[in-house]
Design a protein around this motif. Structure first.
Motif, PDB file in Angstrom:
ATOM      1  N   ASP A 108      16.408 -24.283  52.250  1.00  0.00           N
ATOM      2  CA  ASP A 108      17.450 -23.893  51.288  1.00  0.00           C
ATOM      3  C   ASP A 108      18.671 -23.277  51.979  1.00  0.00           C
ATOM      4  OD1 ASP A 108      16.550 -21.394  51.988  1.00  0.00           O
ATOM      5  OD2 ASP A 108      16.155 -20.703  49.947  1.00  0.00           O
ATOM      6  N   GLN A 109      18.742 -23.461  53.313  1.00  0.00           N
ATOM      7  CA  GLN A 109      19.905 -22.964  54.058  1.00  0.00           C
ATOM      8  C   GLN A 109      20.708 -24.103  54.699  1.00  0.00           C
ATOM      9  OE1 GLN A 109      19.180 -18.988  56.213  1.00  0.00           O
ATOM     10  NE2 GLN A 109      17.225 -20.022  56.536  1.00  0.00           N
ATOM     11  N   VAL A 110      20.313 -25.350  54.412  1.00  0.00           N
ATOM     12  CA  VAL A 110      20.957 -26.480  55.095  1.00  0.00           C
ATOM     13  C   VAL A 110      22.468 -26.490  54.841  1.00  0.00           C
ATOM     14  CG1 VAL A 110      21.148 -29.004  55.118  1.00  0.00           C
ATOM     15  CG2 VAL A 110      18.890 -27.925  55.260  1.00  0.00           C
ATOM     16  N   GLU A 111      22.871 -26.231  53.616  1.00  0.00           N
ATOM     17  CA  GLU A 111      24.316 -26.255  53.336  1.00  0.00           C
ATOM     18  C   GLU A 111      25.040 -25.129  54.068  1.00  0.00           C
ATOM     19  OE1 GLU A 111      25.926 -28.712  51.854  1.00  0.00           O
ATOM     20  OE2 GLU A 111      23.985 -29.713  51.644  1.00  0.00           O
ATOM     21  N   ALA A 112      24.389 -23.993  54.212  1.00  0.00           N
ATOM     22  CA  ALA A 112      25.009 -22.877  54.952  1.00  0.00           C
ATOM     23  C   ALA A 112      25.120 -23.205  56.438  1.00  0.00           C
ATOM     24  CB  ALA A 112      24.190 -21.595  54.746  1.00  0.00           C
ATOM     25  N   VAL A 113      24.096 -23.857  56.984  1.00  0.00           N
ATOM     26  CA  VAL A 113      24.165 -24.300  58.389  1.00  0.00           C
ATOM     27  C   VAL A 113      25.330 -25.280  58.555  1.00  0.00           C
ATOM     28  CG1 VAL A 113      22.980 -25.573  60.227  1.00  0.00           C
ATOM     29  CG2 VAL A 113      21.685 -23.964  58.796  1.00  0.00           C
ATOM     30  N   LEU A 114      25.429 -26.228  57.637  1.00  0.00           N
ATOM     31  CA  LEU A 114      26.505 -27.221  57.719  1.00  0.00           C
ATOM     32  C   LEU A 114      27.873 -26.570  57.548  1.00  0.00           C
ATOM     33  CD1 LEU A 114      24.826 -30.078  55.668  1.00  0.00           C
ATOM     34  CD2 LEU A 114      25.252 -30.086  58.132  1.00  0.00           C
ATOM     35  N   ASP A 115      27.957 -25.563  56.674  1.00  0.00           N
ATOM     36  CA  ASP A 115      29.227 -24.831  56.536  1.00  0.00           C
ATOM     37  C   ASP A 115      29.646 -24.247  57.886  1.00  0.00           C
ATOM     38  OD1 ASP A 115      29.472 -25.347  53.840  1.00  0.00           O
ATOM     39  OD2 ASP A 115      28.701 -23.381  53.189  1.00  0.00           O
ATOM     40  N   LEU A 116      28.664 -23.660  58.586  1.00  0.00           N
ATOM     41  CA  LEU A 116      28.962 -23.057  59.890  1.00  0.00           C
ATOM     42  C   LEU A 116      29.385 -24.130  60.894  1.00  0.00           C
ATOM     43  CD1 LEU A 116      28.815 -20.336  61.552  1.00  0.00           C
ATOM     44  CD2 LEU A 116      26.596 -21.156  62.346  1.00  0.00           C
ATOM     45  N   TRP A 117      28.604 -25.199  60.979  1.00  0.00           N
ATOM     46  CA  TRP A 117      28.906 -26.246  61.962  1.00  0.00           C
ATOM     47  C   TRP A 117      30.220 -26.950  61.637  1.00  0.00           C
ATOM     48  CZ3 TRP A 117      23.376 -28.885  62.381  1.00  0.00           C
ATOM     49  CH2 TRP A 117      22.516 -27.989  63.051  1.00  0.00           C
ATOM     50  N   TYR A 118      30.479 -27.209  60.364  1.00  0.00           N
ATOM     51  CA  TYR A 118      31.734 -27.868  60.010  1.00  0.00           C
ATOM     52  C   TYR A 118      32.922 -26.919  60.201  1.00  0.00           C
ATOM     53  CZ  TYR A 118      30.550 -32.587  58.697  1.00  0.00           C
ATOM     54  OH  TYR A 118      30.212 -33.925  58.757  1.00  0.00           O
ATOM     55  N   GLY A 119      32.696 -25.646  60.008  1.00  0.00           N
ATOM     56  CA  GLY A 119      33.748 -24.665  60.299  1.00  0.00           C
ATOM     57  C   GLY A 119      34.099 -24.676  61.777  1.00  0.00           C
ATOM     58  N   TYR A 120      33.066 -24.776  62.582  1.00  0.00           N
ATOM     59  CA  TYR A 120      33.250 -24.840  64.043  1.00  0.00           C
ATOM     60  C   TYR A 120      34.023 -26.104  64.441  1.00  0.00           C
ATOM     61  CZ  TYR A 120      31.460 -26.429  68.633  1.00  0.00           C
ATOM     62  OH  TYR A 120      31.322 -26.962  69.877  1.00  0.00           O
ATOM     63  N   VAL A 121      33.597 -27.259  63.949  1.00  0.00           N
ATOM     64  CA  VAL A 121      34.298 -28.507  64.272  1.00  0.00           C
ATOM     65  C   VAL A 121      35.729 -28.464  63.722  1.00  0.00           C
ATOM     66  CG1 VAL A 121      34.385 -31.004  63.808  1.00  0.00           C
ATOM     67  CG2 VAL A 121      32.214 -29.922  64.448  1.00  0.00           C
ATOM     68  N   GLY A 122      35.843 -28.016  62.480  1.00  0.00           N
ATOM     69  CA  GLY A 122      37.152 -28.030  61.823  1.00  0.00           C
ATOM     70  C   GLY A 122      38.163 -27.104  62.472  1.00  0.00           C
ATOM     71  N   SER A 123      37.681 -26.068  63.142  1.00  0.00           N
ATOM     72  CA  SER A 123      38.595 -25.105  63.760  1.00  0.00           C
ATOM     73  C   SER A 123      38.955 -25.491  65.196  1.00  0.00           C
ATOM     74  CB  SER A 123      37.978 -23.702  63.744  1.00  0.00           C
ATOM     75  OG  SER A 123      36.813 -23.662  64.554  1.00  0.00           O
ATOM     76  N   HIS A 124      38.419 -26.598  65.670  1.00  0.00           N
ATOM     77  CA  HIS A 124      38.731 -27.068  67.022  1.00  0.00           C
ATOM     78  C   HIS A 124      39.370 -28.457  66.940  1.00  0.00           C
ATOM     79  CE1 HIS A 124      35.634 -23.997  68.141  1.00  0.00           C
ATOM     80  NE2 HIS A 124      36.467 -23.814  69.136  1.00  0.00           N
ATOM     81  N   PRO A 125      40.690 -28.527  67.118  1.00  0.00           N
ATOM     82  CA  PRO A 125      41.392 -29.816  66.979  1.00  0.00           C
ATOM     83  C   PRO A 125      40.810 -30.923  67.866  1.00  0.00           C
ATOM     84  CG  PRO A 125      42.974 -28.017  67.136  1.00  0.00           C
ATOM     85  CD  PRO A 125      41.621 -27.405  67.387  1.00  0.00           C
ATOM     86  N   HIS A 126      40.313 -30.554  69.062  1.00  0.00           N
ATOM     87  CA  HIS A 126      39.798 -31.601  69.950  1.00  0.00           C
ATOM     88  C   HIS A 126      38.468 -32.159  69.446  1.00  0.00           C
ATOM     89  CE1 HIS A 126      37.450 -28.218  71.525  1.00  0.00           C
ATOM     90  NE2 HIS A 126      36.696 -29.053  72.186  1.00  0.00           N
ATOM     91  N   LEU A 127      37.829 -31.462  68.485  1.00  0.00           N
ATOM     92  CA  LEU A 127      36.584 -31.974  67.907  1.00  0.00           C
ATOM     93  C   LEU A 127      36.826 -32.678  66.572  1.00  0.00           C
ATOM     94  CD1 LEU A 127      34.200 -28.977  68.743  1.00  0.00           C
ATOM     95  CD2 LEU A 127      34.515 -31.118  70.014  1.00  0.00           C
ATOM     96  N   VAL A 128      37.648 -32.073  65.730  1.00  0.00           N
ATOM     97  CA  VAL A 128      37.939 -32.707  64.434  1.00  0.00           C
ATOM     98  C   VAL A 128      38.677 -34.032  64.656  1.00  0.00           C
ATOM     99  CG1 VAL A 128      40.193 -31.692  63.848  1.00  0.00           C
ATOM    100  CG2 VAL A 128      38.504 -32.103  62.036  1.00  0.00           C
ATOM    101  N   HIS A 129      39.287 -34.160  65.823  1.00  0.00           N
ATOM    102  CA  HIS A 129      39.933 -35.410  66.252  1.00  0.00           C
ATOM    103  C   HIS A 129      39.063 -36.642  65.983  1.00  0.00           C
ATOM    104  CE1 HIS A 129      41.920 -38.321  68.873  1.00  0.00           C
ATOM    105  NE2 HIS A 129      40.819 -38.455  69.579  1.00  0.00           N
ATOM    106  N   TYR A 130      37.747 -36.507  66.156  1.00  0.00           N
ATOM    107  CA  TYR A 130      36.859 -37.673  66.014  1.00  0.00           C
ATOM    108  C   TYR A 130      36.638 -38.073  64.557  1.00  0.00           C
ATOM    109  CZ  TYR A 130      36.591 -36.917  70.909  1.00  0.00           C
ATOM    110  OH  TYR A 130      36.973 -36.753  72.215  1.00  0.00           O
TER     111      TYR A 130
END
Lengths: 198, 198
Positions: A56-78
């Motif tokens: 029941d924490q999968v969405e919270a994990v994804l929020d964290l990981w997507y926040g990480y990707v989204g805050s790094h232009p060289h990663l969201v690039h993909y």
């Protein structure tokens, strides 16, 4: 109320589909990799426990990981299209499968069906990136970021594993099993990058 | 009494040698990888601390790692000669450089000199395996074991980091910095396996 999407409704999720080719990685190769990772029976038990803890924490994990990707232009690039802007629909589709990957990693037996889907995912990072989602985006994820992701995907899980009141020993056991599973996954996902040297 | 071998006496150790080619990986690439690994200033400090903590334990760490490799035939295989037997001299020469790698990882600045030697080590696992030590052995280490080694090389270090009475916070800080450094190293060592997809 769970926010979990049922697997059969996740776009592009083809686990155990009859159309998937068998993996070129065999059961013997997999067992040697598990041995290299010092895999034990305890890891199986702790991986199942992690699956229950994370359910029941999968969405919270994804929020964290997507926040990480989204805050790094060289990663969201993909995830960007020809206009250089992130493709929100593409991000959402991959996110749903990423969540299912968490559940599968903890719960699925590592058999030929599992290996075939790891190979499918591997190719979706490389030669067949964009195909599953019908998007016009960057053609591949470089190997460097596949390997480097082992760190954030492993290190950030610990707080989630500790969030349900388990003992320190259980949290540590779940963490080690998760760490091994992530390294195993990335090892398998690296295969098509260097098929003759893998 | 330290059992440390002086770097200049380690066979095949060519850090900062004028004969080394520059790495194809530039400073900008490296900074993006560090960002991907969530590198912070604390990691620099903790990495130096880890170097001090490990200094007189390097041989014990190597004993553990070599025991692990030696007890797994599919791993010691990469040190065998045409007769299928492990080459003791080859194992010893690599061991001395492996120990120096521990010291360098904790203490060296990650500059162009460092990058050039990471590329040198990378090639010594692949196209130029055996050359440095003039041995007749298996021609390459497959990518799968390069990536998989992230787990044992990371997980087994924790007890050594905790062996000198540091606080839990310091041990955790050293462990995270070590984990990031190992993933960074393996990321760089994976480059020649897939030069066009790295």
């Amino acid at each position: 109320m769970s926010m979990t999407t049922e697997p059969q409704t996740i776009p592009g999720y083809t686990y155990a589909s009859a159309t998937l080719a068998p993996s070129p990685v065999g059961a013997d190769d997999l067992r040697l990799l598990e041995t290299t990772l010092l895999w034990t029976d305890d890891d199986e038990r702790y991986l199942r426990m992690a699956g229950e803890v994370l359910a029941d924490q999968v969405e919270a994990v994804l929020d964290l990981w997507y926040g990480y990707v989204g805050s790094h232009p060289h990663l969201v690039h993909y995830f960007t299209g020809p206009d250089g802007e992130p493709n929100a629909d593409y991000l959402a589709r991959v996110r749903a499968r990423f969540g299912q990957w968490i559940r599968d990693l903890c719960a699925r037996p590592r058999d030929a069906t599992w290996l075939a889907y790891q190979e499918e995912i591997a190719q979706r990072h490389l030669d067949r990136k964009n195909e599953t989602d019908g998007v016009d985006s960057v053609p591949m994820i470089p190997l460097r970021y596949m390997v480097a992701f082992i760190y954030p995907i492993t290190a950030t899980i610990r707080d989630f594993l500790a969030a349900k009141g388990h003992s320190d020993d259980d949290v540590e056991g779940m963490f080690q099993a998760w760490f091994k599973s992530v390294v195993l996954t990335v090892t398998l996902w690296s295969r098509p990058y260097a098929p003759d040297r893998w």
